[in-house]
Design an enzyme around this catalytic site. Structure first.
Site, mmCIF file in Angstrom:
data_model
loop_
_atom_site.group_PDB
_atom_site.id
_atom_site.type_symbol
_atom_site.label_atom_id
_atom_site.label_comp_id
_atom_site.label_asym_id
_atom_site.label_seq_id
_atom_site.Cartn_x
_atom_site.Cartn_y
_atom_site.Cartn_z
ATOM 1 N N ARG A 187 -47.957 6.147 -4.685
ATOM 2 C CA ARG A 187 -49.325 6.482 -5.088
ATOM 3 C C ARG A 187 -50.119 5.184 -5.162
ATOM 4 O O ARG A 187 -49.644 4.213 -5.740
ATOM 5 C CB ARG A 187 -49.302 7.153 -6.470
ATOM 6 C CG ARG A 187 -49.065 8.633 -6.392
ATOM 7 C CD ARG A 187 -48.883 9.238 -7.740
ATOM 8 N NE ARG A 187 -49.904 8.892 -8.727
ATOM 9 C CZ ARG A 187 -49.958 9.431 -9.937
ATOM 10 N NH1 ARG A 187 -49.067 10.332 -10.304
ATOM 11 N NH2 ARG A 187 -50.900 9.078 -10.776
ATOM 12 N N ARG A 203 -54.164 1.702 -16.265
ATOM 13 C CA ARG A 203 -53.787 3.070 -16.677
ATOM 14 C C ARG A 203 -53.088 3.036 -18.034
ATOM 15 O O ARG A 203 -53.278 3.922 -18.858
ATOM 16 C CB ARG A 203 -52.894 3.714 -15.617
ATOM 17 C CG ARG A 203 -53.690 4.123 -14.375
ATOM 18 C CD ARG A 203 -52.791 4.501 -13.218
ATOM 19 N NE ARG A 203 -52.039 5.716 -13.469
ATOM 20 C CZ ARG A 203 -50.853 5.969 -12.915
ATOM 21 N NH1 ARG A 203 -50.288 5.088 -12.108
ATOM 22 N NH2 ARG A 203 -50.251 7.100 -13.187
ATOM 23 N N ARG A 221 -56.295 14.635 -22.087
ATOM 24 C CA ARG A 221 -56.086 13.200 -22.043
ATOM 25 C C ARG A 221 -57.045 12.441 -22.949
ATOM 26 O O ARG A 221 -57.027 11.210 -22.987
ATOM 27 C CB ARG A 221 -56.290 12.730 -20.620
ATOM 28 C CG ARG A 221 -55.042 11.997 -20.091
ATOM 29 C CD ARG A 221 -55.213 11.742 -18.718
ATOM 30 N NE ARG A 221 -54.402 10.873 -17.995
ATOM 31 C CZ ARG A 221 -53.610 11.283 -17.021
ATOM 32 N NH1 ARG A 221 -53.392 12.553 -16.805
ATOM 33 N NH2 ARG A 221 -53.002 10.396 -16.273
HETATM 34 P P1 AMP Z 1 -51.736 11.620 -13.290
HETATM 35 O O1 AMP Z 1 -51.173 12.158 -12.026
HETATM 36 O O2 AMP Z 1 -51.630 12.590 -14.425
HETATM 37 O O3 AMP Z 1 -51.196 10.251 -13.635
HETATM 38 O O4 AMP Z 1 -53.315 11.439 -13.040
HETATM 39 C C1 AMP Z 1 -53.801 10.567 -12.051
HETATM 40 C C2 AMP Z 1 -55.259 10.220 -12.321
HETATM 41 O O5 AMP Z 1 -56.057 11.413 -12.299
HETATM 42 C C3 AMP Z 1 -55.532 9.595 -13.679
HETATM 43 O O6 AMP Z 1 -55.302 8.189 -13.704
HETATM 44 C C4 AMP Z 1 -57.011 9.943 -13.874
HETATM 45 O O7 AMP Z 1 -57.839 9.120 -13.082
HETATM 46 C C5 AMP Z 1 -57.085 11.346 -13.291
HETATM 47 N N1 AMP Z 1 -56.794 12.392 -14.307
HETATM 48 C C6 AMP Z 1 -55.753 13.268 -14.333
HETATM 49 N N2 AMP Z 1 -55.831 14.088 -15.394
HETATM 50 C C7 AMP Z 1 -56.944 13.728 -16.072
HETATM 51 C C8 AMP Z 1 -57.559 14.174 -17.273
HETATM 52 N N3 AMP Z 1 -57.029 15.177 -18.014
HETATM 53 N N4 AMP Z 1 -58.701 13.562 -17.671
HETATM 54 C C9 AMP Z 1 -59.261 12.576 -16.949
HETATM 55 N N5 AMP Z 1 -58.716 12.087 -15.814
HETATM 56 C C10 AMP Z 1 -57.571 12.645 -15.372
#
Ligand code: AMP
Length: 215
Positions: free
Chosen positions: A160, A171, A88
């Site tokens: 969520r 985000r 990310r």
């Molecule tokens: P997601 O389910 O992929 O939208 O991830 C939810 C949250 O988890 C994100 O908004 C970040 O806070 C954290 N997160 C998930 N993957 C990463 C990553 N590769 N690097 C940093 N934070 C992450």
């Protein structure tokens, strides 16, 4: 087949990765799912990640890179995978490249799910999941048979917390500022493929499979 799915929150990375991994018999690794599990179970990682997730910020690179390194060392990624939500940031993408190179491995393709901003906001405001079996729904495109209830186990669906409007805004900003530069990282490595990802789920799955299977 070692794949990375790229795209903004709500672009369908998780939904499509689940279906495609089942079809291809490879592992779906979502760092967001792993972190949410850690928060739920009160692990060290979950406790450290919680405040960032609630604010829609990225968890520090080191925590995430260590998590992926652990997965690699365990052999869980030996038979192919789709990485969903990782990398990310450019430092995460570089760390992944270097960790894989040590194991004489590499990413085969990075696939960007192309979705407009308006569509992303619409999808995130209609996103629901089952807290018991993690099934995902999206109103109105993917409704459960009974509104608010999971088809699999009858448990009440939830949203969520980071899909609430004020967090979503952050985000999306974080995506533009910190994550979108990795599109160029993979383009420069000649690994980037783009797939339009608006429209019917099945059509998007077919378009993704076509790109994945192409030489
Ligand atoms: P997601 O389910 O992929 O939208 O991830 C939810 C949250 O988890 C994100 O908004 C970040 O806070 C954290 N997160 C998930 N993957 C990463 C990553 N590769 N690097 C940093 N934070 C992450």
């Amino acid at each position: 087949m070692n794949l990375v799915f790229l795209g903004p929150p709500g672009s369908g990375k998780g939904t499509q990765a689940k279906v495609i991994c089942k079809e291809l018999g490879i592992l779906h690794l979502s760092t967001g799912d792993l972190l949410r599990e850690g928060v739920k179970n009160g692990t060290d990682l979950g406790t450290q990640a919680k405040k960032y997730m609630e604010a829609g910020e990225l968890v520090p690179d080191k925590l995430i890179v260590d998590l992926i390194e652990e997965k690699l060392a365990s052999g869980a990624l030996n038979n192919g995978y789709i990485l969903d939500g990782f990398p990310r940031t450019v430092p995460q993408a570089e760390a992944l490249r270097d960790m894989l190179a040590k194991n004489k491995s590499q990413i085969d393709k990075a696939i960007l799910l192309d979705v407009s901003n308006d569509e992303v906001i619409k999808r995130l405001s209609g996103r629901f999941f089952c807290p018991n079996c993690s099934s995902g729904y999206n109103y109105p495109a993917q409704m459960p048979k009974q509104e608010g209830i999971c088809d699999n186990d009858g448990v009440e669906l939830q949203r969520r917390p980071d899909d609430e409007e004020d967090v979503v805004k952050n985000r999306l900003e974080v995506y533009i500022m910190q994550t979108s530069p990795i599109i160029d990282f993979y383009r420069q490595a000649s690994l980037l493929f783009e797939v339009p990802a608006e429209g019917a789920l099945k059509e998007i799955t077919n378009a993704l499979l076509k790109v994945i299977k192409e030489d």
